[in-house]
Structure formats: C-alpha cells, structure tokens
Write a protein that holds these residues in place. Structure first.
Motif, mmCIF file in Angstrom:
data_model
loop_
_atom_site.group_PDB
_atom_site.id
_atom_site.type_symbol
_atom_site.label_atom_id
_atom_site.label_comp_id
_atom_site.label_asym_id
_atom_site.label_seq_id
_atom_site.Cartn_x
_atom_site.Cartn_y
_atom_site.Cartn_z
ATOM 1 N N LEU A 35 0.818 -1.210 0.000
ATOM 2 C CA LEU A 35 0.000 0.000 0.000
ATOM 3 C C LEU A 35 0.856 1.265 0.000
ATOM 4 N N HIS A 36 1.843 1.322 0.889
ATOM 5 C CA HIS A 36 2.668 2.527 0.988
ATOM 6 C C HIS A 36 3.648 2.646 -0.179
ATOM 7 N N ALA A 49 9.448 14.193 -4.457
ATOM 8 C CA ALA A 49 10.461 13.328 -3.840
ATOM 9 C C ALA A 49 10.308 13.250 -2.321
ATOM 10 N N ASP A 50 9.910 14.339 -1.683
ATOM 11 C CA ASP A 50 9.772 14.332 -0.222
ATOM 12 C C ASP A 50 8.669 13.378 0.238
ATOM 13 N N LEU A 51 7.572 13.329 -0.509
ATOM 14 C CA LEU A 51 6.488 12.432 -0.149
ATOM 15 C C LEU A 51 6.817 10.981 -0.498
ATOM 16 N N VAL A 52 7.638 10.795 -1.521
ATOM 17 C CA VAL A 52 8.116 9.447 -1.839
ATOM 18 C C VAL A 52 8.854 8.892 -0.636
ATOM 19 N N SER A 53 9.714 9.713 -0.068
ATOM 20 C CA SER A 53 10.517 9.286 1.085
ATOM 21 C C SER A 53 9.637 8.909 2.270
ATOM 22 N N GLU A 54 8.621 9.706 2.551
ATOM 23 C CA GLU A 54 7.739 9.430 3.693
ATOM 24 C C GLU A 54 7.052 8.073 3.553
ATOM 25 N N HIS A 55 6.473 7.812 2.391
ATOM 26 C CA HIS A 55 5.769 6.542 2.187
ATOM 27 C C HIS A 55 6.747 5.370 2.096
ATOM 28 N N ALA A 56 7.903 5.608 1.511
ATOM 29 C CA ALA A 56 8.896 4.539 1.410
ATOM 30 C C ALA A 56 9.412 4.140 2.793
ATOM 31 N N LYS A 57 9.516 5.095 3.701
ATOM 32 C CA LYS A 57 9.952 4.769 5.063
ATOM 33 C C LYS A 57 8.949 3.870 5.771
#
Length: 112
Positions: A35-36, A49-57
C-alpha cells in the motif's frame, strides 16, 4: 492431572493457537508495505520526492517486519529497493526513486 502436565498442555495449546495470528501478521505487513509503496509511486510520478521518502519509510518498516517474520529473497530484495528509494528521494531524484519503488513493489507482490 498434575500441575506440570496441565501447564505444559496449556502452553502447547496456546502456542498452537497463536500460529495463525503470526502468519496473518506477516501478510498484513506485506499488504501495508505494498500500500505505501504504491503511494510512493504515485508521488514519485508527480515529482514529489519528499512524499516518496515518507511513504517509502513506512513501507520499509513493514517490509522489514515481514522479512523478520518469514524472510524470503523477495522481501529481502524489497527492503534493499526501498532503502534505495529513500536514498534517491532524499537527493531529490524523484525519477530514480520511482524506479526503485517499482522494483520494490514487484518484489513485495511476489512475496505475497
């Protein structure tokens, strides 16, 4: 019945009853990771890119939990790809991060 035998049988019964919950928890971690990772892909395709990092974490924490619960090559590879996703997104490379997230998603779906 002796107390020791009762305690042993009770413990065994409890352990057997928890096995389905452990297996379900592993599936839940993979589902959450998928999902994330999909959310990270959406943001990556939009250049965030900043939101990619949040969901990838978040996806990484679930993928690691699934790997610990019952690791296989796909969960291990998904963890590596998500780590690279985070690294690329921190450098503001949304396109590269998206590529790693796509690879991670493929591995997570194969792990399911």
């Amino acid at each position: 019945m002796s107390r020791r035998l009762f305690a042993a049988l009770f413990g065994f019964g409890l352990a057997v009853s928890l096995i389905p919950q452990v297996l379900r928890a592993e599936e839940d971690h993979i589902t959450e990771a998928i999902l994330h990772t999909k959310q990270a892909l959406i943001h990556g395709r939009n250049g965030h890119a900043d939101l990619v990092s949040e969901h990838a974490k978040v996806a990484l924490s679930h993928a690691r939990a699934a790997d610990i619960a019952k690791g296989n090559p796909h969960t291990s590879d998904a963890v590596k790809e998500l780590e690279q996703t985070i690294g690329e997104s921190k450098m503001n490379h949304a396109v590269m991060a998206t590529g790693h997230a796509e690879a991670a998603l493929t591995h997570l779906e194969q792990a399911k």
